[in-house]
Design a protein around this motif. Sequence first.
Motif, PDB file in Angstrom:
ATOM      1  N   CYS A  86       1.019  -1.269  -0.149  1.00  0.00           N
ATOM      2  CA  CYS A  86       0.153  -0.273   0.127  1.00  0.00           C
ATOM      3  C   CYS A  86       1.096   1.335   0.339  1.00  0.00           C
ATOM      4  O   CYS A  86       0.694   2.341  -0.527  1.00  0.00           O
ATOM      5  CB  CYS A  86      -0.637   0.016   1.443  1.00  0.00           C
ATOM      6  SG  CYS A  86      -1.731  -1.265   1.172  1.00  0.00           S
ATOM      7  N   VAL A 103      -1.390   9.320   2.983  1.00  0.00           N
ATOM      8  CA  VAL A 103      -1.307   8.886   4.260  1.00  0.00           C
ATOM      9  C   VAL A 103      -1.708  10.211   5.440  1.00  0.00           C
ATOM     10  O   VAL A 103      -0.173  10.948   4.119  1.00  0.00           O
ATOM     11  CB  VAL A 103      -0.327   8.133   5.094  1.00  0.00           C
ATOM     12  CG1 VAL A 103      -0.734   6.897   4.037  1.00  0.00           C
ATOM     13  CG2 VAL A 103       1.320   7.898   4.704  1.00  0.00           C
ATOM     14  N   HIS A 107      -0.594   9.427  10.535  1.00  0.00           N
ATOM     15  CA  HIS A 107      -0.784   7.882  10.350  1.00  0.00           C
ATOM     16  C   HIS A 107       1.149   7.715  11.139  1.00  0.00           C
ATOM     17  O   HIS A 107       1.950   6.574  10.534  1.00  0.00           O
ATOM     18  CB  HIS A 107      -0.251   7.329   8.076  1.00  0.00           C
ATOM     19  CG  HIS A 107      -1.877   7.080   8.043  1.00  0.00           C
ATOM     20  ND1 HIS A 107      -3.239   7.978   8.609  1.00  0.00           N
ATOM     21  CD2 HIS A 107      -1.855   6.287   7.774  1.00  0.00           C
ATOM     22  CE1 HIS A 107      -4.236   7.537   8.357  1.00  0.00           C
ATOM     23  NE2 HIS A 107      -3.984   6.069   8.128  1.00  0.00           N
ATOM     24  N   ARG A 123      -0.114   1.609  12.823  1.00  0.00           N
ATOM     25  CA  ARG A 123      -0.977   1.978  11.168  1.00  0.00           C
ATOM     26  C   ARG A 123       0.117   1.653  10.018  1.00  0.00           C
ATOM     27  O   ARG A 123      -0.726   2.045   8.626  1.00  0.00           O
ATOM     28  CB  ARG A 123      -0.744   3.264  10.831  1.00  0.00           C
ATOM     29  CG  ARG A 123      -1.821   4.412  11.835  1.00  0.00           C
ATOM     30  CD  ARG A 123      -3.075   4.796  11.858  1.00  0.00           C
ATOM     31  NE  ARG A 123      -3.130   5.649  12.701  1.00  0.00           N
ATOM     32  CZ  ARG A 123      -4.480   6.650  11.949  1.00  0.00           C
ATOM     33  NH1 ARG A 123      -4.358   7.349  11.059  1.00  0.00           N
ATOM     34  NH2 ARG A 123      -5.309   6.863  12.883  1.00  0.00           N
ATOM     35  N   CYS A 126      -3.223  -1.531   6.837  1.00  0.00           N
ATOM     36  CA  CYS A 126      -4.183  -0.195   6.356  1.00  0.00           C
ATOM     37  C   CYS A 126      -5.364  -1.012   6.342  1.00  0.00           C
ATOM     38  O   CYS A 126      -6.218  -0.026   7.156  1.00  0.00           O
ATOM     39  CB  CYS A 126      -3.941   0.327   4.992  1.00  0.00           C
ATOM     40  SG  CYS A 126      -2.192   0.055   4.782  1.00  0.00           S
TER      41      CYS A 126
END
Length: 161
Positions: A86, A103, A107, A123, A126
């Motif tokens: 991600c 992000v 985060h 974090r 995800c």
Amino acid sequence: MRPHHLAALAVLPFLVPAVLSAQNAEPRRLDSPFRPPVNFVEQITPPPIPPDVTDDRRVARNYPEQPPVIPHNVRDYQITLNNNQCLTCHSRRFTEAVQAPMVSITHYVDRDGQTLGAVAPRRYFCMQCHVPQTTAQPIVPNTFTDLDTLVSRPSDRGDRR
Ligand code: HEC
Ligand code: HEC
């Protein structure tokens, strides 16, 4: 205790089995929106799993703190100790190249409130918070109304005064 009270008690052992057998006479139907209206013991073919919505259109949040839902395919995107797929698009470094939203700063904040140089461990996974949506129709109606709609409804404002 009066004699007729005692008499009533004496009938009890005969009543209970009668009630139980009445319940067992027919297989129980579960009246639940979460399963089709078939008898509990019947086997049916499950409906196909609806596909994810992957139209790449970002979805409005219902309230500012909501983790936005994922509008794209996430199949086979792996998250391991050394690689978070991600973040190959959503980290600060790569957003320019792939045009993915970065992000947010939350985060980078760890549980002690320290802002770190990279995404905080809490974090890292995800999809603990961000989920894709499917084309399935909701089985229970949703009556959620967001705050903007609430405060802009004229009749409500009149009631409050
Ligand atoms: C190949 C690049 C790429 C990868 C990998 C990727 N994304 Fe995305 N993501 C995007 C882009 C680009 C968008 C903007 C909308 C769109 O084009 O789909 C987006 C949008 C989003 C959004 C919506 C943001 C908003 O504000 O509405 C979320 C949430 C998201 N991604 C989460 C994830 C998660 C979680 C993963 C890993 C499972 C992931 N993404 C992997 C490129 C990527
Ligand atoms: C503990 C829950 C949680 C985890 C885990 C998490 N997020 Fe989020 N994310 C949120 C919340 C809540 C928001 C919206 C409020 C905010 O920005 O903090 C958000 C916002 C976002 C946004 C939109 C940012 C913006 O400014 O519009 C993106 C993109 C995103 N997250 C991607 C990711 C990716 C990629 C990961 C994995 C590396 C991830 N998130 C992990 C909760 C989480």
